[in-house]
Design an enzyme around this catalytic site. Structure first.
Site, PDB file in Angstrom:
ATOM      1  N   TRP A  65       1.036  -1.385  -0.154  1.00  0.00           N
ATOM      2  CA  TRP A  65       0.102  -0.267   0.411  1.00  0.00           C
ATOM      3  C   TRP A  65       0.871   1.294   0.096  1.00  0.00           C
ATOM      4  O   TRP A  65       2.036   1.482   0.948  1.00  0.00           O
ATOM      5  CB  TRP A  65      -0.842   0.155   1.406  1.00  0.00           C
ATOM      6  CG  TRP A  65      -1.627   1.356   1.256  1.00  0.00           C
ATOM      7  CD1 TRP A  65      -2.669   1.448   0.631  1.00  0.00           C
ATOM      8  CD2 TRP A  65      -1.183   2.809   2.174  1.00  0.00           C
ATOM      9  NE1 TRP A  65      -3.275   3.008   0.594  1.00  0.00           N
ATOM     10  CE2 TRP A  65      -2.563   3.927   1.893  1.00  0.00           C
ATOM     11  CE3 TRP A  65      -0.613   2.814   2.994  1.00  0.00           C
ATOM     12  CZ2 TRP A  65      -2.495   4.857   2.238  1.00  0.00           C
ATOM     13  CZ3 TRP A  65      -0.231   3.928   3.249  1.00  0.00           C
ATOM     14  CH2 TRP A  65      -1.254   5.009   3.514  1.00  0.00           C
ATOM     15  N   GLU A  67      -3.058  -3.171  -2.466  1.00  0.00           N
ATOM     16  CA  GLU A  67      -4.308  -2.334  -1.484  1.00  0.00           C
ATOM     17  C   GLU A  67      -4.590  -0.647  -2.492  1.00  0.00           C
ATOM     18  O   GLU A  67      -3.706  -0.298  -2.029  1.00  0.00           O
ATOM     19  CB  GLU A  67      -3.613  -1.923  -0.269  1.00  0.00           C
ATOM     20  CG  GLU A  67      -4.935  -2.068   0.767  1.00  0.00           C
ATOM     21  CD  GLU A  67      -4.311  -1.592   1.983  1.00  0.00           C
ATOM     22  OE1 GLU A  67      -5.026  -1.516   3.076  1.00  0.00           O
ATOM     23  OE2 GLU A  67      -3.171  -2.241   2.461  1.00  0.00           O
ATOM     24  N   LYS A 116      -7.458   2.256  -2.044  1.00  0.00           N
ATOM     25  CA  LYS A 116      -7.385   3.399  -1.429  1.00  0.00           C
ATOM     26  C   LYS A 116      -8.683   4.655  -1.593  1.00  0.00           C
ATOM     27  O   LYS A 116      -7.194   4.907  -3.874  1.00  0.00           O
ATOM     28  CB  LYS A 116      -6.676   3.789  -0.748  1.00  0.00           C
ATOM     29  CG  LYS A 116      -7.384   4.830   0.764  1.00  0.00           C
ATOM     30  CD  LYS A 116      -5.529   5.202   2.404  1.00  0.00           C
ATOM     31  CE  LYS A 116      -6.751   5.869   2.953  1.00  0.00           C
ATOM     32  NZ  LYS A 116      -5.593   5.921   3.988  1.00  0.00           N
ATOM     33  N   ASP A 157      -9.639  -3.067   1.271  1.00  0.00           N
ATOM     34  CA  ASP A 157      -9.646  -2.498   3.130  1.00  0.00           C
ATOM     35  C   ASP A 157     -11.011  -2.324   2.817  1.00  0.00           C
ATOM     36  O   ASP A 157     -11.339  -1.137   2.318  1.00  0.00           O
ATOM     37  CB  ASP A 157      -8.622  -1.140   3.082  1.00  0.00           C
ATOM     38  CG  ASP A 157      -8.840  -1.209   4.614  1.00  0.00           C
ATOM     39  OD1 ASP A 157      -9.071  -0.802   5.218  1.00  0.00           O
ATOM     40  OD2 ASP A 157      -7.597  -1.129   5.469  1.00  0.00           O
ATOM     41  N   HIS A 161     -11.487   1.528   2.496  1.00  0.00           N
ATOM     42  CA  HIS A 161     -10.703   2.429   1.593  1.00  0.00           C
ATOM     43  C   HIS A 161     -12.078   2.376   0.370  1.00  0.00           C
ATOM     44  O   HIS A 161     -11.077   2.677  -0.595  1.00  0.00           O
ATOM     45  CB  HIS A 161      -9.634   1.368   1.300  1.00  0.00           C
ATOM     46  CG  HIS A 161      -8.488   1.505   2.131  1.00  0.00           C
ATOM     47  ND1 HIS A 161      -7.232   0.812   1.854  1.00  0.00           N
ATOM     48  CD2 HIS A 161      -8.722   2.596   3.726  1.00  0.00           C
ATOM     49  CE1 HIS A 161      -6.309   1.307   2.542  1.00  0.00           C
ATOM     50  NE2 HIS A 161      -7.230   2.106   3.918  1.00  0.00           N
ATOM     51  N   HIS A 194      -8.796  -6.407   4.660  1.00  0.00           N
ATOM     52  CA  HIS A 194      -7.987  -5.467   6.259  1.00  0.00           C
ATOM     53  C   HIS A 194      -9.156  -5.245   6.359  1.00  0.00           C
ATOM     54  O   HIS A 194      -9.920  -4.520   5.989  1.00  0.00           O
ATOM     55  CB  HIS A 194      -7.077  -4.821   5.944  1.00  0.00           C
ATOM     56  CG  HIS A 194      -6.172  -4.782   5.154  1.00  0.00           C
ATOM     57  ND1 HIS A 194      -5.153  -3.833   5.654  1.00  0.00           N
ATOM     58  CD2 HIS A 194      -5.321  -5.868   6.005  1.00  0.00           C
ATOM     59  CE1 HIS A 194      -3.705  -4.340   5.600  1.00  0.00           C
ATOM     60  NE2 HIS A 194      -3.549  -5.968   6.073  1.00  0.00           N
ATOM     61  N   ASP A 217     -12.211   6.424   5.906  1.00  0.00           N
ATOM     62  CA  ASP A 217     -10.950   5.965   6.613  1.00  0.00           C
ATOM     63  C   ASP A 217     -10.401   6.018   7.643  1.00  0.00           C
ATOM     64  O   ASP A 217      -9.812   6.565   7.249  1.00  0.00           O
ATOM     65  CB  ASP A 217     -10.266   5.133   5.542  1.00  0.00           C
ATOM     66  CG  ASP A 217      -8.642   4.792   5.104  1.00  0.00           C
ATOM     67  OD1 ASP A 217      -9.620   3.508   5.973  1.00  0.00           O
ATOM     68  OD2 ASP A 217      -7.505   4.235   5.454  1.00  0.00           O
ATOM     69  N   ASP A 251     -10.294   3.994  10.384  1.00  0.00           N
ATOM     70  CA  ASP A 251      -9.546   3.179  11.222  1.00  0.00           C
ATOM     71  C   ASP A 251     -10.267   2.404  12.343  1.00  0.00           C
ATOM     72  O   ASP A 251      -9.242   2.321  13.306  1.00  0.00           O
ATOM     73  CB  ASP A 251      -8.129   3.022  11.185  1.00  0.00           C
ATOM     74  CG  ASP A 251      -7.912   2.751   9.948  1.00  0.00           C
ATOM     75  OD1 ASP A 251      -7.633   1.173   9.268  1.00  0.00           O
ATOM     76  OD2 ASP A 251      -7.286   3.481   9.443  1.00  0.00           O
ATOM     77  N   ASP A 257      -6.900  -4.414  10.692  1.00  0.00           N
ATOM     78  CA  ASP A 257      -6.358  -3.151  10.600  1.00  0.00           C
ATOM     79  C   ASP A 257      -7.100  -1.507  10.674  1.00  0.00           C
ATOM     80  O   ASP A 257      -7.920  -2.064  10.573  1.00  0.00           O
ATOM     81  CB  ASP A 257      -6.495  -2.917   9.282  1.00  0.00           C
ATOM     82  CG  ASP A 257      -5.529  -1.185   8.657  1.00  0.00           C
ATOM     83  OD1 ASP A 257      -4.956  -0.951   9.262  1.00  0.00           O
ATOM     84  OD2 ASP A 257      -5.368  -0.995   7.507  1.00  0.00           O
TER      85      ASP A 257
END
Length: 408
Positions: A177, A218, A220, A251, A254, A278, A286, A288, A318
């Site tokens: 990433w 990955e 995003k 993810d 993302h 993820h 995003d 997290d 993640d």
């Protein structure tokens, strides 16, 4: 309670014993970076490059020994099969820059993984929090020295991943990433992507054992400071992965808030042997946040289970929250993932698919609603009991906080 639940699920054609046996063996790769707010051990400092950790809860791990102790404690409160997910910035005792990293800089992690009884180790090149992230760019940089530095870093990571796989006797997922992008409207969207393509081609030119190392890319949609353009977009990586026979990592933070990774999993399973995840929880973007037992997580788990893809979909966590106890964040998220997988296993998917194929959408809707009030909690408690764990993990974490974290 479990006996009652067992009978209740049996009426729907679900064997709870089979579900519990399967759940125990589904590996979840748990990220090391929750324990220290993504700071790492190589001097990179606070996270930068479109990502950010917020909060200042006491007790952050400040070195390898503290991080190792926290991981071990947190993992002891997690049921099921566990893997460790490392970023390259967690090299131990390295005196060289990231482009010169070698397996010896990660031997301590291998020793730890073996001591802790982990199934394997996954790995990520760290292309953020470094002075060679020039103008926000790495593998797509127009500065050839910068671009080559990160290419060499990724090449080094492939060799380290092969070392992990050999030592742990388990495949290692290497996830690439990059934070590359622009804050405002770019004048050229194509050339940075061509440079990224060139960089990836150079990275993959390294000879590595494809039976041991799985390479993933990955995407995003955007990040802080790169709101207008992301070089590594979904369309770019999907096409690159397909053409080069590597893996796509999804993810679920993302994408646009109205895009769902649960829908993307079966789309990729139609074409790929492996799909990587993820799992996080995005709040508006995003962000997290700690993974919770919510609807989209349930849908992600359903797509893994109902498509017999527990060995095809590589599940990694993640998230990083510095506003709460970091060990509690770890355990809460991992247990939420396990709950979602169990919830998906406790379903007669064959019957539901048959109803869909018959276009009996009325019965399908009713059946799906009925599953929601079956005694899932009793089966979950039985699972914890068999894993020698209590539903209450917070008491033990509070004790660890009092004795260890607050002393820091």
């Amino acid at each position: 309670m479990y006996d009652y639940a067992k009978k209740a699920y049996a009426e729907y054609g679900v064997d709870t014993e089979v579900a519990l046996a399967k759940l125990k063996d589904i590996p979840v790769s748990i990220h090391c970076w929750q324990g220290d707010d993504v700071i790492g051990l190589d001097g990179g400092g606070a996270a930068s490059g479109g990502i950010q950790t917020t909060g200042n809860y006491p007790g952050r791990a400040r070195n390898f020994d503290e991080l190792k102790a926290d991981i071990k404690k947190a993992f002891s409160l997690m049921p099921g099969t566990k893997r460790l997910n490392l970023h390259a910035s967690y090299a131990v005792g390295a005196t060289v820059d990231r482009d010169k990293y070698e397996p010896k800089h990660f031997k301590a992690w291998v020793d730890f993984a073996k001591e802790t009884g982990l199934q394997g180790i996954d790995f990520n090149p760290t292309m953020f929090s470094h002075d060679k992230v020039k103008d926000g760019l790495t593998l797509s940089s127009p500065d050839e020295n910068i671009r080559k530095f990160w290419v060499n870093h990724c090449k080094a990571c492939l060799k380290i991943a092969e070392y992990f796989a050999t030592e742990m006797n388990s495949q290692c997922l290497v996830n690439i990433w990059i934070p590359d992008g622009f804050k405002d409207v770019p004048a050229d969207r194509l050339t940075p992507r061509l440079r990224l393509k060139k960089s990836l081609d150079e990275i993959l030119s390294v000879k590595y054992d494809k039976k041991k190392v799985i390479v993933a890319v990955e995407s995003k949609v955007f990040g802080i400071g790169v709101e207008s353009y992301t070089v590594g977009s979904n369309e770019f990586y999907q096409n690159y992965a397909a053409k080069n026979d590597i893996c796509c990592l999804l993810d679920n933070g993302h994408y646009h808030p109205l895009e769902y990774v649960s829908d993307k999993i079966p789309a990729l399973l139609a074409f790929y042997d492996k799909v990587a995840l993820h799992v996080t929880r995005g709040v508006r973007w995003d962000s997290d946040h700690v993974v919770l037992f919510e609807d989209e997580l349930k849908e992600i788990a359903k797509e893994i289970v109902r498509n017999d893809a527990t060995e095809k979909v590589m599940i990694g966590l993640d998230y990083f929250d510095a506003s709460i106890n970091r060990l509690s964040a770890w355990v809460t998220g991992q247990r939420a993932m396990q709950k979602a997988l169990l919830y998906a296993l406790l379903c007669n998917h064959g019957e539901l698919k048959e109803l869909q194929d018959k276009s009996d959408f009325t019965t399908l809707m009713v059946k799906q609603e009925e599953y929601k009030t079956l005694p899932f909690g009793a089966v979950w408690k039985e699972y914890l009991k068999r894993e020698n764990l209590s539903e209450d993990y917070l008491t033990e974490i509070r004790e660890y906080e009092k004795e260890v974290l607050k002393v820091r």
